[in-house]
Design an enzyme around this catalytic site. Structure first.
Site, PDB file in Angstrom:
ATOM      1  N   PRO A  84       0.830  -1.209   0.000  1.00 26.66           N
ATOM      2  CA  PRO A  84       0.000   0.000   0.000  1.00 26.66           C
ATOM      3  C   PRO A  84       0.863   1.257   0.000  1.00 26.66           C
ATOM      4  O   PRO A  84       1.836   1.352   0.743  1.00 26.66           O
ATOM      5  CB  PRO A  84      -0.799  -0.120   1.300  1.00 26.66           C
ATOM      6  CG  PRO A  84      -0.768  -1.569   1.648  1.00 26.66           C
ATOM      7  CD  PRO A  84       0.547  -2.074   1.141  1.00 26.66           C
ATOM      8  N   GLU A  85       0.517   2.205  -0.857  1.00 29.72           N
ATOM      9  CA  GLU A  85       1.195   3.496  -0.916  1.00 29.72           C
ATOM     10  C   GLU A  85       0.153   4.579  -0.611  1.00 29.72           C
ATOM     11  O   GLU A  85      -0.951   4.268  -0.187  1.00 29.72           O
ATOM     12  CB  GLU A  85       1.833   3.693  -2.300  1.00 29.72           C
ATOM     13  CG  GLU A  85       2.785   2.555  -2.681  1.00 29.72           C
ATOM     14  CD  GLU A  85       3.417   2.731  -4.058  1.00 29.72           C
ATOM     15  OE1 GLU A  85       3.555   3.875  -4.515  1.00 29.72           O
ATOM     16  OE2 GLU A  85       3.765   1.708  -4.680  1.00 29.72           O
TER      17      GLU A  85
ATOM     18  N   LYS B 284       2.410   7.232   4.190  1.00 27.31           N
ATOM     19  CA  LYS B 284       1.737   5.935   4.239  1.00 27.31           C
ATOM     20  C   LYS B 284       1.288   5.581   5.653  1.00 27.31           C
ATOM     21  O   LYS B 284       0.853   4.461   5.902  1.00 27.31           O
ATOM     22  CB  LYS B 284       2.684   4.842   3.724  1.00 27.31           C
ATOM     23  CG  LYS B 284       3.250   5.120   2.331  1.00 27.31           C
ATOM     24  CD  LYS B 284       4.275   4.058   1.943  1.00 27.31           C
ATOM     25  CE  LYS B 284       5.186   4.555   0.837  1.00 27.31           C
ATOM     26  NZ  LYS B 284       6.284   3.617   0.553  1.00 27.31           N
TER      27      LYS B 284
ATOM     28  N   ARG C 202      14.751  -1.786  -5.471  1.00 27.39           N
ATOM     29  CA  ARG C 202      13.415  -2.230  -5.879  1.00 27.39           C
ATOM     30  C   ARG C 202      13.385  -2.519  -7.373  1.00 27.39           C
ATOM     31  O   ARG C 202      14.071  -1.855  -8.163  1.00 27.39           O
ATOM     32  CB  ARG C 202      12.366  -1.141  -5.565  1.00 27.39           C
ATOM     33  CG  ARG C 202      12.283  -0.743  -4.102  1.00 27.39           C
ATOM     34  CD  ARG C 202      11.825  -1.867  -3.190  1.00 27.39           C
ATOM     35  NE  ARG C 202      10.528  -2.406  -3.561  1.00 27.39           N
ATOM     36  CZ  ARG C 202       9.367  -1.851  -3.207  1.00 27.39           C
ATOM     37  NH1 ARG C 202       9.348  -0.756  -2.474  1.00 27.39           N
ATOM     38  NH2 ARG C 202       8.230  -2.393  -3.585  1.00 27.39           N
TER      39      ARG C 202
END
Ligand SMILES: [Zn+2]
Length: 279
Positions: free
Chosen positions: A7-8, A63, A267
């Protein structure tokens, strides 16, 4: 796509909006701790502190989500990989991996579920919430940051854009999905140093970050893995609008070249060698 899409900002914003709709304004009648892990100061302290309290607001910074009570306390939490805050009717069976249940005064339960168990919560006095270490190096929220602040933060930076935007210290709320989308839409290479953008490209990047976040919030976020759901259980829909995230090896939607994929800033990162030159 990475199986662990987290989730961002748009997903947390959707959860916070759901909490405002379905939890705020209700009293907490009881709190049940099913697994006392990553609850601070402890599950028992959360249960005791929240029982009998009215939920007065839900908020977000980056977040991180926050729920305020009528007696000046705040639950500060992070969904991390797979955390879910969902509201269910009392009689709806509980699924596995539900760790905390707050029974609300309207006949529903607010349930904290976290399969991967990296999520966390702190119960703190509202006045001290921002003293938690998680806020110490957090930059302005991406929806609150002004264009001037963003341009100034990039000026002189030698960090690559991917690392800079993921770091949370310059701008808070972006993660792997929306950084890749914003860089593609801005035609900027993920390893290009922030200080090399100049005014026009920094402004464009700011605008594209805002645009992709606004579009994703309107679509209730991105649900790629099984983990992200809104408070009402609905999946997000923005995965249908992604232009580059998770598309490594496929054709660029703009120029048709094969999209590249590599580890950047730790990433999996996707970019177009034609549309996003490294200069
Ligand atoms: Zn392209």
């Amino acid at each position: 796509p990475e199986p662990n899409a987290m989730p961002e900002l748009p997903e947390v914003e959707t959860v916070v909006a759901g909490l405002r709709r379905e939890a705020v304004g209700r009293w907490i009648e009881s709190v049940e701790i099913l697994r006392d892990q990553h609850l601070h100061p402890s599950g028992a302290a959360l249960a005791e502190g929240l029982t009998g309290r009215l939920l007065t607001d839900a908020r977000r910074w980056g977040k991180i989500w926050m729920l305020d009570t009528d007696d000046g306390q705040t639950v500060v939490g992070h969904l991390r990989m797979s955390g879910q805050l969902r509201v269910h009717p009392l009689d709806e069976p509980r699924r596995d991996h539900v760790h905390l249940v707050a029974t609300l005064s309207d006949g529903h339960e607010l349930r904290w579920r976290d399969v991967r168990r990296f999520g966390w919560m702190h119960l703190v006095p509202t006045a001290e919430a921002l003293d938690l270490p998680v806020f110490a190096n957090l930059g302005p929220d991406a929806l609150a940051m002004t264009e001037d602040e963003f341009v100034a933060a990039l000026r002189g930076s030698r960090r690559g854009l991917k690392a800079l935007l993921l770091g949370q210290d310059v701008i808070a709320g972006l993660g792997n999905i929306y950084v890749d989308e914003a860089l593609f839409r801005s035609r900027l290479h993920p390893r290009l140093a922030g200080g090399r953008l100049g005014l026009a490209r920094a402004r464009r990047l700011y605008g594209e970050i805002r645009a992709v976040l606004d579009e994703a919030i309107a679509a209730r976020g991105t649900s790629i893995s099984q983990s992200y759901r809104g408070v009402d259980g609905r999946r997000g829909a923005y995965q249908k609008q992604l232009q580059i995230y998770g598309r490594g090896g496929q054709a660029c939607l703009v120029c048709g070249r094969e999209l590249l994929s590599a580890q950047v800033a730790g990433r999996t990162t996707v970019w177009c060698p034609g549309c996003q030159p490294r200069r």
